[in-house]
Design a protein around this motif. Structure first.
Motif, PDB file in Angstrom:
ATOM      1  N   PHE B 281       7.652   5.514  -8.939  1.00 41.34           N
ATOM      2  CA  PHE B 281       6.469   4.597  -8.317  1.00 41.34           C
ATOM      3  C   PHE B 281       5.338   5.606  -8.090  1.00 41.34           C
ATOM      4  CE2 PHE B 281      10.461   2.167  -7.666  1.00 41.34           C
ATOM      5  CZ  PHE B 281       9.983   0.730  -8.306  1.00 41.34           C
ATOM      6  N   THR B 284       3.330   6.789 -11.119  1.00 37.58           N
ATOM      7  CA  THR B 284       2.622   5.552 -11.458  1.00 37.58           C
ATOM      8  C   THR B 284       1.174   5.566 -10.700  1.00 37.58           C
ATOM      9  OG1 THR B 284       4.644   4.732 -12.049  1.00 37.58           O
ATOM     10  CG2 THR B 284       2.698   3.281 -12.348  1.00 37.58           C
ATOM     11  N   LEU B 387       2.899   0.080  -5.031  1.00 36.87           N
ATOM     12  CA  LEU B 387       3.768   1.036  -5.507  1.00 36.87           C
ATOM     13  C   LEU B 387       4.569   1.690  -4.422  1.00 36.87           C
ATOM     14  CD1 LEU B 387       1.776   2.104  -8.702  1.00 36.87           C
ATOM     15  CD2 LEU B 387       3.991   0.876  -8.755  1.00 36.87           C
ATOM     16  N   ALA B 391       8.268   2.004  -3.412  1.00 42.92           N
ATOM     17  CA  ALA B 391       9.089   3.224  -2.924  1.00 42.92           C
ATOM     18  C   ALA B 391       9.882   3.286  -1.553  1.00 42.92           C
ATOM     19  CB  ALA B 391       8.398   4.476  -3.474  1.00 42.92           C
TER      20      ALA B 391
END
Lengths: 148, 702
Positions: B281, B284, B387, B391
């Motif tokens: 995550f 990304t 994101l 996480a």
């Protein structure tokens, strides 16, 4: 500041969802000894212990589970779930279910045995027969049952 | 082994020497920075390279030990045996705790070597010259940490005689192994003897190890106060490579579970799985926020935070996996001393990162501010927040048993439905942002332009999502209710719709841009499209990754929401039915046969099931159960999966009883293959985006 509002909303959403998820869905993790206290009777728990004796390994499975620390503390268990690959005596197991206070049987809906580890070596002192340990081929002591 | 020269002793010596050289490299950086002498930097470079070579050589020698059958070494004894094929013998290197740490250290050596070569080639760059020693410092410290563990805590070269099982007791050892000769090892667990064992762990490890490079550059940037884009441009490709391997490791882990474990699924929110997902995550997020810094000179502190957090989470995953701090269906090492080492390293790393970020944050001012929420950079920021929120949720839920024990005095277990409840809303938001993002431009997009770019894809996605849901409902076997927004169908439809919308937004954006280009330049449409894709490989590679994400999302939604499972007890000659399939148990094959070349004899019981579909197609499936005597008669199921374009027929032989009843579990998994297909899209897009093609990007910040 343009993204402060979305950021705040995400934070509030995160805290709320975690809170709701845990309040509604988290279940106590207890050892077999913990069941004896009576405090978890009728409540869904994740019961951790060691498989002692297997009565039947066909769904629904029936076996006895013993405490990891005190082998004298045992409970009968019935689980309506798939039989895991590593379902045999002396295996660490976790069962999700409810203790029926009237029958004293732990009724499980889900069973987990531990996957074979990449990180836990087997002890040469606990592995099958000497022949097996020294590399000789041995026939299985408990071959699959012939359906015929 | 009585050889005077033993290459495995040499390998251990190389580890200790490597640790000493790494320490010297760290000291060289510190002294060099104090006396401002460039020669110390060159010494540090050589130290990092030498440590890398020594570690890689040590890992190669241990692998040779596996191939050579050196079973008198405890680690090789525990994770290999004579009869294993070569590939699994090599896989023994990462098959256990001790070897996996050496393997990890060797992979760090590989990326450290490549990094030193990069600095050597770009010596004239003043930014590079400033940051170089600090990058070496980070590599040196990380290498020193791993080599210390290998040398003193988890020694993969230890003799079996000195392992905890014998603790140097020669009498007991000779009683077990007459003449002191250990002819064979105990072997890998049968469940691990699978070709994914050779592929999945190295992919995951390599992805995590590559995250050390962005971390090293981020720390160097924070120490030197480097504010420009130099370090960001250096880490972009590394982050992409780490992300590609991390993604591959996660998906292949799911595929492994699917084909081996017999529960018809591929993801169970187990702590080990979560550990592999967490750095994904943040990496990304980093891949997106790098673009914002490049183009708009923003998110400088945030990028340093993400690069360091990604590394911290990869170390956290290692700590979680090896310490046993949280119980898992995977048998973690519990009470291992190594867990405490990793915890200390983790805490020290977090403290250092926070200190440096706090120190430099006041000087890392953004060149611009976000002018409108309707801009690409705003979408990137929101995407980053979502994101990180996912996480954080997964991290908190994974650690909840530990947290609840400390705070509430009671271990509380969090099961898969809780993870789904908490994360699915964020995943929907993430998919929505992924769909909208490409339709917006940098700085500001008028609502009219945004609407123009979105309306057509939004309208086109509607029937496609309905058709997918309708088809999945049909496979599920229920009455098709595509417009019934009941509790079950409504979230499913929303997920399918936003997934399809991602693909259509990308398609529309590509076609619109190519069409504009063709009109302006006078080229044909096809030529304009090819030029566009070649000149902007970063952008369109990224879009391809988005399409892969959408495909995976559709696969996950359909295979989880519309999965059909039925359990049967049957006898020979009986037939059972699941959906359009009729299965007849025609034979039960039972035999004992050798496994591999020698030694590993197993008893095998296979079912022959004749399958007939309603369309008249016939085929046979052979699910099995095998018993491995060398592993205490461990029974292992061999699942039979009949793959199809629209669904998998998954046959799991549960058990048999004395009366001859066979217990079977049958699954129909609709569109599950989209999960694996989406991964191929993602990898192809990621590789394309990482290629050094296209024009050099000039940031708007410049």
């Amino acid at each position: 500041m343009k993204v402060a509002v979305p950021g705040l909303l995400i934070l509030i959403g995160m805290v709320s969802l975690i809170w709701m998820g845990i309040v509604q869905g988290a279940i106590p993790e207890v050892g077999v000894q913990g069941l004896q206290t009576g405090q978890f009777a009728g409540r869904q728990v994740r019961l951790q212990g060691v498989i002692e004796a297997i009565e039947t390994d066909v769904r629904p499975m029936r076996f006895t589970i013993r405490d990891m620390q005190d082998p004298e503390v045992r409970y009968p268990v019935i689980v309506d779930d798939h039989r895991p690959d590593i379902f045999k005596p002396d295996t660490d197991v976790a069962v999700i279910g409810i203790l029926d206070p009237e029958t004293g049987v732990f009724e499980g809906t889900k069973i987990f045995t531990k996957c074979p580890s990449k990180y836990e070596a087997s002890d040469p002192g606990s592995m099958g027969s000497v022949a097996a340990r020294s590399g000789e081929s041995v026939p299985p002591e408990d071959p699959p049952i012939d359906p015929e | 082994m009585s050889n005077a020269f033993d290459y495995l002793d040499l390998a251990r010596g190389l580890v200790l020497l490597g640790g000493a050289v790494a320490l010297l490299g760290v000291l060289a950086v510190l002294i060099g920075s104090a006396v401002q002498d460039r020669r110390f930097v060159l010494s540090a470079r050589r130290a990092v390279a030498a440590t890398s070579f020594l570690t890689i050589a040590s890992a190669i020698l241990l692998t040779v030990g596996f191939v050579d059958g050196r079973y008198e070494r405890s680690y090789i004894y525990n994770y290999s045996e004579k009869g294993l094929p070569l590939g699994y013998k090599i896989a023994g290197l990462w098959g256990g705790l001790d070897g996996s740490i050496l393997f990890w250290a060797a992979l760090i050596g590989v990326v450290a070597l490549i990094t030193t070569i990069g600095f050597r080639r770009g010596q004239s760059d003043p930014h590079g010259r400033r940051m170089e020693p600090w990058v070496y410092l980070v590599f040196g410290v990380v290498q020193l940490f791993f080599l210390t563990i290998i040398g003193f805590v988890n020694n993969p070269f230890e003799l079996l005689l000195h392992s905890p099982s014998f603790a140097g007791d020669l009498q007991a050892f000779l009683a077990r192994f007459p003449g002191g000769v250990v002819e064979d090892g105990s072997g890998l667990n049968p469940l691990l003897v699978n070709y994914w064992m050779m592929i999945h762990p190295p992919c995951l490890y390599f992805g995590w190890v590559v995250y050390t490079v962005p971390f090293a550059y981020a720390i160097a940037a924070l120490i030197t106060g480097e504010q420009g884009n130099y370090w960001i441009t250096r880490i972009r490709r590394w982050t992409m490579i780490g992300w590609l391997f991390n993604t591959t490791g996660i998906i292949l882990g799911g595929l492994w579970a699917y084909v081996v474990l017999g529960w018809g699924g591929y993801w169970a929110w187990d702590p080990v799985e979560n550990a592999s997902f967490l750095p994904w995550f943040t990496s990304t997020a980093l891949l997106h926020s790098i673009m914002v810094q490049e183009r708009r000179g923003m998110l400088r502190t945030w990028n340093a935070f993400l690069a360091t957090t990604t590394f911290v989470l990869s170390i956290f995953g290692t700590y979680l996996t090896r310490s046993g701090v949280v119980s898992s269906v995977h048998a973690f090492g519990s009470g291992n001393a190594v867990g405490m080492w990793f915890l200390c390293f983790l805490l020290a790393t977090i403290a250092t990162c926070l200190f440096l970020i706090a120190l430099r944050q006041p000087n890392m001012r953004a060149a611009h501010r976000i002018e409108s929420v309707w801009s690409r950079e705003a979408m990137f920021v929101i995407n980053n927040l979502v994101l990180c929120a996912i996480a954080a949720c997964i991290l908190i839920l994974t650690m909840w048993p530990k947290i609840s024990k400390e705070w509430l005095g009671q271990d509380m277990s969090v099961l898969a439905p809780v993870y789904n409840k908490v994360t699915v809303p964020f995943f929907v938001l993430l998919l929505l942002i992924t769909a909208i993002g490409p339709a917006l431009g940098w700085i500001r997009t008028s609502r009219r332009a945004a609407a123009r770019n979105l309306i057509l894809p939004m309208v086109a996605s509607l029937p496609v999502a309905l058709v997918i849901q309708y088809g999945a409902e049909l496979i599920h076997g229920g009455e098709p209710r595509p417009l019934d927004f009941s509790a079950r169908l409504y979230p499913t439809f929303v997920l399918l719709y936003v997934s399809v919308l991602i693909s259509f937004t990308v398609l529309y954006e590509v076609l619109r841009t190519a069409s504009n280009r063709a009109r302006r330049s006078g080229e044909g449409f096809a030529a304009a499209l090819v030029t566009l894709l070649l000149r902007n490989n970063r952008r369109y590679g990224g879009y391809f990754v988005h399409v892969g994400l959408a495909v995976i999302s559709i696969g996950i939604v359909c295979s989880s929401m519309y999965k059909v499972q039925k359990d049967f007890s049957m006898e020979r000659g009986e037939s059972v039915r699941i959906g359009t399939y009729e299965l007849t148990l025609s034979d039960v094959i039972q035999e004992t046969e050798p496994n591999y070349e020698e030694g590993r004899v197993y008893a095998r019981m296979a079912l022959q099931l004749d399958v007939r579909t309603d369309a008249g197609r016939t085929f046979q499936v052979f699910p099995e159960r095998r018993v491995y005597p060398k592993k205490d008669n461990q029974a292992v199921t061999e699942v039979e999966i009949r793959k199809g374009l629209l669904e998998d027929l998954y046959v799991f032989f549960q058990s048999s009883d004395e009366a001859g009843h066979i217990n079977l579990s049958l699954f129909r998994n609709p569109l599950i293959n989209l999960v694996w297909a989406g991964w191929i899209f993602m990898i192809a897009g990621g590789v394309y985006a990482a290629l050094p093609l296209g024009r050099k990007r000039v940031g708007l910040a410049d």
